[in-house]
Structure formats: structure tokens, C-alpha cells
Design an enzyme around this catalytic site. Structure first.
Site, PDB file in Angstrom:
ATOM      1  N   ARG A   6     -23.204 -86.279  -6.913  1.00  0.00           N
ATOM      2  CA  ARG A   6     -23.265 -87.674  -6.420  1.00  0.00           C
ATOM      3  C   ARG A   6     -23.998 -88.565  -7.427  1.00  0.00           C
ATOM      4  NH1 ARG A   6     -28.537 -88.310  -2.771  1.00  0.00           N
ATOM      5  NH2 ARG A   6     -29.533 -86.369  -3.358  1.00  0.00           N
ATOM      6  N   SER A  33     -28.149 -93.048  -1.088  1.00  0.00           N
ATOM      7  CA  SER A  33     -27.845 -91.611  -1.039  1.00  0.00           C
ATOM      8  C   SER A  33     -26.551 -91.255  -1.765  1.00  0.00           C
ATOM      9  CB  SER A  33     -27.723 -91.142   0.413  1.00  0.00           C
ATOM     10  OG  SER A  33     -28.933 -91.348   1.104  1.00  0.00           O
ATOM     11  N   GLU A  54     -18.199 -97.496   9.278  1.00  0.00           N
ATOM     12  CA  GLU A  54     -17.302 -96.840   8.328  1.00  0.00           C
ATOM     13  C   GLU A  54     -15.839 -97.214   8.543  1.00  0.00           C
ATOM     14  OE1 GLU A  54     -19.626 -95.356  10.187  1.00  0.00           O
ATOM     15  OE2 GLU A  54     -21.136 -94.719   8.731  1.00  0.00           O
ATOM     16  N   HIS A 104     -22.656 -85.470   0.231  1.00  0.00           N
ATOM     17  CA  HIS A 104     -23.328 -84.591   1.199  1.00  0.00           C
ATOM     18  C   HIS A 104     -22.355 -83.607   1.829  1.00  0.00           C
ATOM     19  CE1 HIS A 104     -26.362 -87.493   0.293  1.00  0.00           C
ATOM     20  NE2 HIS A 104     -27.253 -86.873   1.025  1.00  0.00           N
ATOM     21  N   ASP A 112     -30.978 -81.383   7.314  1.00  0.00           N
ATOM     22  CA  ASP A 112     -30.455 -82.417   8.207  1.00  0.00           C
ATOM     23  C   ASP A 112     -29.531 -81.848   9.286  1.00  0.00           C
ATOM     24  OD1 ASP A 112     -31.649 -84.809   7.684  1.00  0.00           O
ATOM     25  OD2 ASP A 112     -30.161 -85.488   6.229  1.00  0.00           O
ATOM     26  N   ARG A 163     -24.823 -83.155  -2.430  1.00  0.00           N
ATOM     27  CA  ARG A 163     -26.177 -83.706  -2.384  1.00  0.00           C
ATOM     28  C   ARG A 163     -27.043 -82.984  -3.419  1.00  0.00           C
ATOM     29  NH1 ARG A 163     -31.099 -81.973   0.023  1.00  0.00           N
ATOM     30  NH2 ARG A 163     -32.483 -83.726   0.460  1.00  0.00           N
TER      31      ARG A 163
HETATM   32  C1  LIG Z   1     -21.954 -92.685  11.409  1.00  0.00           C
HETATM   33  C2  LIG Z   1     -23.182 -92.589  10.591  1.00  0.00           C
HETATM   34  N1  LIG Z   1     -23.251 -93.278   9.436  1.00  0.00           N
HETATM   35  C3  LIG Z   1     -24.351 -93.171   8.663  1.00  0.00           C
HETATM   36  C4  LIG Z   1     -25.397 -92.385   9.033  1.00  0.00           C
HETATM   37  C5  LIG Z   1     -26.600 -92.215   8.135  1.00  0.00           C
HETATM   38  N2  LIG Z   1     -27.782 -92.859   8.707  1.00  0.00           N
HETATM   39  C6  LIG Z   1     -28.747 -92.142   9.335  1.00  0.00           C
HETATM   40  S1  LIG Z   1     -29.957 -93.100   9.942  1.00  0.00           S
HETATM   41  C7  LIG Z   1     -29.244 -94.505   9.333  1.00  0.00           C
HETATM   42  C8  LIG Z   1     -29.890 -95.843   9.557  1.00  0.00           C
HETATM   43  C9  LIG Z   1     -30.085 -96.080  11.003  1.00  0.00           C
HETATM   44  O1  LIG Z   1     -30.660 -97.313  11.246  1.00  0.00           O
HETATM   45  P1  LIG Z   1     -31.091 -97.677  12.721  1.00  0.00           P
HETATM   46  O2  LIG Z   1     -29.944 -97.458  13.644  1.00  0.00           O
HETATM   47  O3  LIG Z   1     -31.645 -99.041  12.686  1.00  0.00           O
HETATM   48  O4  LIG Z   1     -32.171 -96.581  13.067  1.00  0.00           O
HETATM   49  P2  LIG Z   1     -33.771 -96.661  12.897  1.00  0.00           P
HETATM   50  O5  LIG Z   1     -34.092 -97.744  11.944  1.00  0.00           O
HETATM   51  O6  LIG Z   1     -34.286 -96.967  14.246  1.00  0.00           O
HETATM   52  O7  LIG Z   1     -34.206 -95.321  12.419  1.00  0.00           O
HETATM   53  C10 LIG Z   1     -28.050 -94.199   8.673  1.00  0.00           C
HETATM   54  C11 LIG Z   1     -27.177 -95.173   8.002  1.00  0.00           C
HETATM   55  C12 LIG Z   1     -25.287 -91.682  10.251  1.00  0.00           C
HETATM   56  N3  LIG Z   1     -26.255 -90.854  10.683  1.00  0.00           N
HETATM   57  N4  LIG Z   1     -24.180 -91.808  11.009  1.00  0.00           N
END
Ligand SMILES: Cc1ncc(C[n+]2csc(CCOP(=O)(O)OP(=O)(O)O)c2C)c(N)n1
Lengths: 309, 277
Positions: A6, A33, A54, A104, A112, A163
Site C-alpha cells: 500500500r 491508511s 464507499e 488491508h 483489527d 497492510r
Molecule cells: C464501511 C467502513 N468504512 C471504513 C471503515 C474504517 N473506519 C474505522 S473507524 C472510522 C472513522 C469513524 O468515525 P466515527 O464514525 O466518527 O467514529 P468515532 O470518531 O466516534 O470513533 C473509519 C473510516 C470502517 N470501519 N467501515
């Protein structure tokens, strides 16, 4: 250890973007990432942050590509290929020139756990008509593939990246040949086809098998689709024993592609090494490779048993 | 039932545990766990009807953590509530642990749903709430979504359908901590005016301070008076709340090292002593 594929992707895209002004890049809140951030920092006017959305990114990527741009859309492989129908219809059926970049991949992401792992992505992308499916084994090969996708390839493609860091297998003189397997070592007892981050493990397993009197050919398959029918058929006829190694379900990915090729052209005994109808899980990458038989000793053990039966 | 003072003490203990857990695991999501923990504490130690010793009690209130990456907060709450031994907490993210990096109900049956791919949990929570309606039961389903997660299209599909089914037993919190991964929602993909959006979709909407136990309790109480509509509680929170140096997006998905873990625990223990005093 060399770079993660990546990282090699992110660096290559930012470099290629200098000359190729037709490239546009999208990410869904994972640019730090997927490493699309390197492109984003350099060419903010050609980078589009889509947020955690997405499906919308896939459709938007298709739309902009249909107007002549070369679009790269980036996220974790599982989150992209999970939006299968958007990929199937808007992007692939629409014949849009979009490169889907899924990082990933595999259980090697570690802690994870399963929901973040691309473990079914190859199966999903491979089944789509005309879709190109690529998986580089190291940083140099990744650079070549990104250049190929950006400058020479037309139409939908899926690029599967790691990753974790990968061992350098190639050097600057490496010549990339789309659709052609790369023979890394030659042997006469068994032919091993491997793809992605586990190619190095497969190669070291083959080296370890020498002391057991087993000589193995190892082939790096960077193009999962279209699969290299010629090399699989030839090596099947020569060795009659074929092994596949991949960090993916053994159903639907490289193992299936090779199985289909064998049964169509030159049946042989086949051992598929990979995830065996299991969910992924948390653990360190090393522990998980040990448990699921993808470590160098694990691969060697399975090939040894397979060849001696 | 608990007093706000008791809840503050519990939340403080859970904060200490989740920071320790993520520190020991060497990976995980402290920011969004710390922002959600006061809501989770209020639910598990005050509001929800549940029986830790009878986890599948049919009349229990259900809880779905749609922003699954904050599961250390949920695991800590489940252990303190008595679902499993606290000694298991230190196995977070380790091989063979029931405490997977993201929720796995197969390995930890006290979880009502598999989450971790954002945008999906709210629909599952809706289905759970629908089951209560079909069976004419009075239990409720609680759910927490992230502000970043709100960008997923599926969230808005659920936003549209829950009012149609008159799911007044579905109580959802938005953990509005203004951080995701690539930045704040304001920069990444603006979600405002978020309360108006949910209202336009026919939800009963409240905006509260998500770190005030009084406000959280009051908001949940208010849901009992509004019939035939699902409830959205926009909880204004802070990413990393409770640890001075874990604020903001930098601590979204980063584990503290040994020193940082010790420093955070020291701060939190100091805070705990002040609560006792
Ligand atoms: C469908 C999907 N896309 C991307 C991710 C990667 N991801 C994990 S946490 C996150 C950010 C989440 O932000 P938020 O919903 O505001 O959560 P918080 O700030 O409360 O942790 C992302 C993009 C994921 N888990 N699922």
C-alpha cells in the site's frame, strides 16, 4: 523487509500523477491508511475525499471515468468489494475506467480482526466479467502495476494490497508483464503458485524443502485475472502436482482460478493453501500465519505432506 | 438505577480499563471509546433492563454498538456489569480472545450484533426493535452510531424506514465527537445540519451534552413520552474525553505506549479520587 505494497502504491501514484494529469483519486476516510494521502497532498485539486461512503465513491468514480478520466478509488478491500452491486453495475457493466484499490487484504492485518480483512475480495472481483484482478508481491512490482494501470490499462481493475511490509523480491531491473506468471525458482517435483504478500513465504518454504529432497518450482501470480493459462497448463503437465498459496479464502481466489484452469486443460493433484472456510480473527500477523498455515514452516509442512502422498 | 455520582465513578473505572486494554493490546481505538463511554455507562448501569447472569433473558433491553471499533468501551462495561470476568479484559485483540478487535458475537455471545463495517449496525438495531413490535413486547433497542459513520448511505435508509415502522422502542445516540480518520466531519464530509436531517426524516430528535449523566438520563426519559417515532439523541462529545492528551483525530486508532498508558491512568485515577472526595 521492504515496504508494504500500500505504501509503494501511494508513492507511485503521487509520482505518476505528475506526468499523467488525467488521473483523479478518491478515498473514503482512509487516505492515511491506503496511502492515497501522498497524492492528496501533492494534487489536492485532483483528489476527492468522499467520507465514509464507499457506495457513493464507486458510483462517482464510475461517472468521472466515463467522462474520460482515469479514476483510482481507494479504501480497505473488504469495504469496497462489499459494495458489490455498485461495482457490478455502475462501474463494471458501465465499462468505466476505474481502478479499485483495496488495501488491508488478508488475515495479515492482524489485531483489527475479521470485519476489516479482505478475505473474500478476490472471489468477488474475479467473478465479474472482464474485470482485471491484480495482486503484487512486493514494492517494486506494485510500482510497475500502478504505472501499468495508470498509463496502459483501459477499463475496470481491482488492485489488492497489503497492510504489512513485504520482502523485496525484485529490483529496479524487474520487467512487468501483464498476465504472465513470474518463475522465481525452478524444480521438478511440484509447482507452487503464490500471490501477494505470501509469495516470499512460499519461496522460502520451497528453499527449506530442498533438505527434504523436494525440488519445487515457485511462480508468482500477480495477475489473478486473466490467469496465466499457459504456465499453469505447462507446469501441471511437467510436475502433476500443483500447490496454490494465498492470504484469502481458498474458495474463489487464486486457488479456484488455478483449479479451474487445471480441470479445463491439464488435471493434476492440487493443494490449496489459504483460509479454509474460516472467519478471520484477531492476533498478531505472525500468530495468524502460524495458525492458518501461511507461515514459511507451515507452507513447507503442507507441501511436504502433499508431495509424499 | 444509579445516581449521577455513581455513574461518574463507574465511567471513570471503565475509562481506566479501556485505556489499559488498548495499551496492552498495542492497537485499538481510544478516542471514540472515550467519547462513547459515558453514554454506555448510563445505559448499562442505569437505564437498561438486563440480567448479566441471565444474558439471553428474553425481556432484556438490547444494545448495538454500530461504531464497532469502540468495542473496548463496551467490553469494559460488560465485564463490570458482570457478564464475564474482568481478567479477560487484558486479552483484548489477542489470539483466541473472545474480545476481538471488532465485535464478534460468535466469540462473545453477549454482543447483539456483528459490527465493524460502519453503517450497518443501525439497520440491525432496527430489525431487533421490529422484533419487539411484532411480538408485542415492551423491551427497547439502544444503538450508538458515529458522526463519521453518519456519512454511510445505509444510515439514511434506516433513517427513512424506522419512522415508517413507528419504532418508538429504538433509541439511537450519535456520538458527535467531531473526529473521524482523515479529519473532522466538517472537513471530510459535512453532516450538518444533522439534527434537522433526522427531524426531516420524522425522528424524535434531542441534542444533549454527551458527557453529562443528567442530560443523558433526561434525554432517555423524554423518549418515554414520545410515541410512534424512533428517537435520535445527538450527544455532543469530545474524542478522547477524560484523558488530557488523547483529544482529536490523532488518537482515533492509536494505542498508547507504556508511558502514555501510565500517564493516562494516573490522570484518570486522580480524577477518580476527586469524585470520591
Ligand atoms: C464501511 C467502513 N468504512 C471504513 C471503515 C474504517 N473506519 C474505522 S473507524 C472510522 C472513522 C469513524 O468515525 P466515527 O464514525 O466518527 O467514529 P468515532 O470518531 O466516534 O470513533 C473509519 C473510516 C470502517 N470501519 N467501515
Amino acid at each position: 523487509m521492504g515496504k508494504a505494497t500500500r505504501v509503494a502504491f501511494g508513492e507511485a501514484l503521487a509520482r505518476i500523477g505528475e506526468k499523467n494529469k488525467n488521473i483523479v483519486v478518491f478515498d473514503a476516510d482512509l487516505s492515511v491508511s491506503t496511502m492515497s494521502k501522498y497524492f492528496a497532498e501533492k494534487f489536492p485539486e485532483r483528489f476527492f475525499e468522499m467520507g465514509i461512503a464507499e457506495a457513493n465513491m464507486i458510483g462517482t468514480g464510475a461517472g468521472i471515468a466515463l467522462q474520460g478520466k482515469t479514476a483510482f478509488i481507494c479504501s480497505f478491500g473488504t469495504f469496497l468489494t462489499g459494495r458489490f452491486d455498485q461495482i457490478k453495475v455502475s462501474l463494471n457493466y458501465g465499462r468505466a475506467n476505474v481502478k479499485i484499490v483495496g488495501t488491508h487484504s488478508g488475515i495479515a492485518i492482524g489485531d483489527d480482526g475479521y470485519s476489516q480483512m479482505g478475505l473474500e475480495d478476490l472471489a468477488l472481483m474475479r467473478v465479474l466479467p472482464k474485470m482485471t484482478v491484480l495482486q503484487p508481491a512486493d514494492a517494486i512490482e506494485t510500482e510497475c502495476i500502478v504505472d501499468f494501470l495508470a498509463n496502459k490499462h483501459e477499463g475496470p481493475a481491482y488492485l489488492r494490497l497489503t497492510r504489512q511490509n513485504t520482502e523485496d523480491l525484485f529490483n529496479a531491473s524487474y520487467h512487468y508483464n501483464f498476465g504472465k506468471g513470474v518463475i522465481l525458482r525452478e524444480g521438478k517435483d511440484v509447482a507452487v503458485f503464490a500471490s501477494g504478500g505470501v509469495v516470499a513465504n512460499a519461496l522460502h518454504a520451497a528453499e527449506a524443502l530442498i533438505k527434504d529432497g523436494i525440488s519445487a518450482t515457485v511462480v508468482n501470480i500477480h495477475t489473478i485475472k486473466p490467469i496465466d493459462v499457459e504456465i499453469i497448463t505447462r507446469l501441471s503437465k511437467e510436475t502433476q502436482k500443483i500447490v496454490t498459496v494465498e492470504d484469502h479464502q481458498i474458495v474463489g481466489g487464486l486457488g479456484s482460478a488455478v483449479a479451474e484452469t487445471l480441470s479445463d486443460n491439464a488435471p493434476a493433484k492440487l493443494l490449496r493453501i489459504g483460509i479454509r472456510d474460516q472467519y478471520g480473527e484477531s492476533g498478531t500477523p505472525d500468530e495468524l500465519y502460524e495458525k492458518h498455515g501461511l507461515s514459511t514452516p507451515g507452507i513447507a509442512r503442507q507441501i511436504r505432506e502433499f508431495v509424499s502422498h | 438505577m444509579a445516581t449521577t455520582k455513581e455513574l461518574a465513578r463507574i465511567a471513570n473505572k471503565l475509562r481506566i480499563d479501556l485505556v489499559k486494554m488498548i495499551g496492552a493490546a498495542g492497537s485499538g481505538h481510544p478516542g471514540g471509546s472515550l467519547s462513547a463511554i459515558d453514554i454506555i455507562t448510563t445505559l448499562f448501569f442505569h437505564e437498561m433492563n438486563h440480567r448479566p447472569k441471565e444474558p439471553k433473558w428474553p425481556e432484556r433491553d438490547r444494545f448495538v454498538l454500530s461504531k464497532g471499533h469502540a468495542c473496548p468501551a463496551l467490553y469494559a462495561a460488560l465485564a463490570h456489569a458482570g457478564y464475564f470476568d474482568k481478567s479477560i479484559l487484558k486479552t483484548l485483540r489477542k489470539l483466541e480472545s473472545p474480545l476481538q478487535g471488532h465485535p464478534d458475537p460468535g466469540k462473545l455471545p453477549y454482543l447483539e450484533a456483528a459490527t465493524g463495517s460502519l453503517g450497518q449496525g443501525l439497520s440491525v438495531a432496527q430489525g431487533i426493535a421490529l422484533a419487539a413490535k411484532v411480538d408485542k413486547k415492551s423491551w427497547r433497542c439502544f444503538c450508538i452510531i458515529g458522526d463519521g459513520e453518519t456519512q454511510e448511505g445505509q444510515i439514511w435508509e434506516a433513517a427513512m424506514s424506522a419512522p415508517k415502522f413507528k419504532l418508538d422502542n429504538l433509541i439511537v445516540f450519535t456520538d458527535y465527537n467531531h473526529g473521524q480518520i482523515d479529519g473532522s466531519p466538517e472537513d471530510v464530509m459535512p453532516i450538518e445540519p444533522i439534527a434537522d436531517k433526522w427531524r426531516a426524516f420524522n425522528w424524535h430528535v434531542q441534542s444533549i451534552d454527551g458527557h453529562s449523566f443528567e442530560s443523558i438520563m433526561e434525554a432517555i426519559n423524554n423518549t418515554k413520552r414520545v410515541k410512534d417515532k424512533p428517537h435520535m439523541i445527538i450527544a455532543n462529545t469530545e474524542k478522547g474525553h477524560g484523558v488530557s492528551f488523547m483529544k482529536g483525530v490523532n488518537w482515533h486508532g492509536k494505542a498508547p505506549n507504556k508511558e502514555q498508558t501510565e500517564k493516562a491512568i494516573k490522570e484518570l485515577e486522580e480524577m477518580g479520587r476527586n469524585l470520591d472526595g
